[in-house]
Design an enzyme around this catalytic site. Structure first.
Site, PDB file in Angstrom:
ATOM      1  CB  SER A   1      -0.880   0.015   1.250  1.00 42.58           C
ATOM      2  OG  SER A   1      -0.073   0.226   2.396  1.00 42.58           O
ATOM      3  CE  LYS A   2       0.259   8.613  -0.748  1.00 39.45           C
ATOM      4  NZ  LYS A   2       0.850   8.953   0.551  1.00 39.45           N
ATOM      5  NE  ARG A   3      -0.111   2.708   7.382  1.00 44.87           N
ATOM      6  CZ  ARG A   3      -0.070   3.316   8.571  1.00 44.87           C
ATOM      7  NH1 ARG A   3      -0.868   4.323   8.801  1.00 44.87           N
ATOM      8  NH2 ARG A   3       0.759   2.913   9.504  1.00 44.87           N
TER       9      ARG A   3
ATOM     10  CG  ASP B   1       3.626   7.535   2.158  1.00 50.55           C
ATOM     11  OD1 ASP B   1       4.190   7.730   1.065  1.00 50.55           O
ATOM     12  OD2 ASP B   1       2.427   7.790   2.376  1.00 50.55           O
TER      13      ASP B   1
END
Length: 499
Positions: A259-261, A264
């Site tokens: 996921s994007k998380r 990041d």
RNA sequence: GACGGAUUCGUCUAACGGUUAGGACGGCAGCCUCUCACGCUGCAAAUAAGAGUUCGAUUCUCUUAUCCGUUGCCA
């Protein structure tokens, strides 16, 4: 003729997993001399994100994938945006109504939520199917009069697919082999929403049929929907395409889908290009300095392999080698380190001239005046040391800037009591060099060192310190050729001054 | 929970039922060298567990475990 499609939803930037799905579709199509179609699946207007559609097309273009048909390309099977195909779906929905494959359901979302919550309380899952549909508000349980009344009053309803009660469905997946499902476990899925738009399931089947798609290659998350889709093709009396469900791309560590998380937290992008999602900035591989070739190469090998030790593939080579049979069955953890390695390999592959061209752009952006320097030569010397063009400046800034301070640690190691004296002699030796090419200077300096029976470090270390300011960089003689005699002598004198 | 899928070094993966289970990333060590990188060489590192079939199982079957996905009027 093989025809495949990539059918994303414009609900945000295109995730790595989506890019890989597109890539495998593309490779499969081109390997088989087939066609690749881009279809936008925007039947859920509540999740529509402005700019996402453009973003998706731009990203795939950056990756080097070309579509034969799509919104930009056109084609005889259009329109290629599902929101532009409402009438088509209505027509086919009517066909299902007529042949009794679907029924009208008047239950409100709230009512269903309550039923689901109640079932969950008992540790069960509520299923809208043969076992429950008789006690719910639909055209199967209600009398004809009641249904007519509801419709006359404008009561919103959906169209649900009437899944057979107890049928063993034997299906086949091109990657996983034979899979069987029992229809009694299935939901009577909503095919047409109260807003008059179809859900994915209906639109997808209708479009794939109408667009003459021969192979559906999509993510594994669709596998549970496969029996429904097979049943839908049956209900229409159509032959279904072949299906291949791709394994998922997993988080680098821990559990679940990437996921994007994750990106990041670990500092890597999860999207091909940057995207501003309502103020939330999504990082992109492009902006992080990745070459599309490297990005695609990495993605291709994540879940597919050629069966040989070759790891570096151009798009053409991938097209040549790609087959569905060599796609793996299990999910792959994403590895940001290996992604960097791929980029490094592509830097290595590029000529110094090509790297120089990119580096000049970077220097321009930084406002550096490089007119006096041989950038191609600098790149020749330095390109093997970097993985990204933007790393070049940090590795090479000493060419452009006279060191203003010297690394203390290296200075301590390199400089002794007599270093000032040695460096002064070095200056005079270099002054006498007519040419400053590496052979000439190296010859002169080494002859002098050997004549004194010194170790090279005695001269070379402080020499390097003077030129670079610290203990790094390529051959000193290569460097001084680039910066020139005047600058070289100036830098050595600068060092002497602080000894 | 139910249903479906999956399971080889830490990670990506290779291996007609017969290999010292191979390669790559990362890690470690050494070499190279005027330094730092790059590079090169080497090292450590895996068949989830248990049954069965077989002369022989990473490979076929079953059971268990674990993980993933789905379980929306999202796709």
């Amino acid at each position: 003729m093989v025809r495949v499609r990539f059918a994303p939803s414009p609900t945000g930037p295109l995730h790595i997993g989506g890019v890989r799905t597109a890539l495998y579709n593309y490779l499969f199509a081109k390997h088989n001399g087939g066609e690749m179609i881009l279809r936008i699946e925007d039947t859920d207007q509540t999740r529509y994100v402005e700019g996402a559609e453009e973003y998706i097309m731009n990203s795939l273009e950056w990756c080097g994938m070309k579509f034969d048909e799509g919104i930009r390309e056109g084609g005889k099977f259009g329109p290629y945006r599902q929101s532009d195909r409402k009438d088509i779906y209505a027509k086919y929905a009517q066909q299902l109504i007529d042949n009794g494959s679907v029924y009208m359901a008047f239950d409100t979302p709230e009512e269903l939520n309550e039923l689901r919550a109640a079932a969950e309380k008992e540790g069960k899952t509520f299923i809208y199917n043969f076992s429950t549909r008789g006690s719910l508000r639909n055209s199967l349980s209600l009398s004809k009069e009641e249904v007519d009344e509801l419709i006359k009053n404008g009561t919103p309803y959906v169209l649900r697919f009437k899944v057979p009660e107890n049928r063993i469905l034997e299906t086949h997946d091109e990657i996983r082999g034979d899979i069987t499902f029992n229809t009694k476990e299935m939901d009577d899925k909503v095919l047409m929403k109260t807003d008059g738009l179809p859900t994915y399931h209906l639109a997808n089947i209708v479009d794939d049929h109408l667009m003459e798609i021969t192979h559906v290659i999509r993510g594994e998350e669709w596998l549970p929907s496969l029996p429904l889709h097979i049943l839908l093709y049956e209900a229409f009396g159509w032959e279904h395409p072949k299906f291949a469900h791709l394994p998922l791309i997993l988080k680098p560590s821990g559990k679940g889908k990437l996921s994007k998380r994750d990106g990041d937290q670990l500092g890597f992008p999860v999207f091909p290009m940057q995207f501003n999602n309502n103020g939330e900035m999504c990082k992109g591989y492009k902006e992080d300095g990745y070459f599309p070739e490297a990005f695609i190469n990495m993605l291709a090998l994540l879940g597919w392999n050629p069966g040989t030790d070759q790891e570096i593939f151009s798009m053409d080579e991938l097209i040549k080698e790609f087959t569905i049979e060599r796609v793996g069955k299990s999910g792959s953890r994403f590895d940001p380190d290996k992604t960097k390695w791929f980029n490094h390999q592509y830097i290595l592959k590029k000529s110094a001239k090509d790297v120089a061209e990119l580096f000049r752009k970077d220097l321009d952006a930084r406002g550096i005046d490089y007119s006096k320097y041989d950038i191609v030569r600098i790149c020749e010397l330095m390109k093997e040391r970097i993985s990204f063009i933007h790393e070049m400046w940090d590795e090479t800034r000493f060419f452009f800037e006279t060191p203003t301070q010297f690394d203390e640690k290296f200075k301590k190691k390199a400089c002794k009591e007599d270093t000032a004296e040695v460096m002064t002699t070095l200056v005079s030796i270099l002054e006498k060099c007519e040419s400053f090419d590496p052979h000439t200077t190296e010859e002169a300096v080494k002859t002098w060192i050997e004549g004194n029976e010194w170790g090279f470090g005695k001269v070379m270390s402080p020499f390097r310190l003077a030129i670079v300011g610290e203990g790094k960089g390529p051959s000193v003689f290569d460097m001084i050729e680039v910066i020139g005699k005047e600058e070289t002598l100036k830098r050595i004198k600068n060092l002497i001054a602080v000894l």
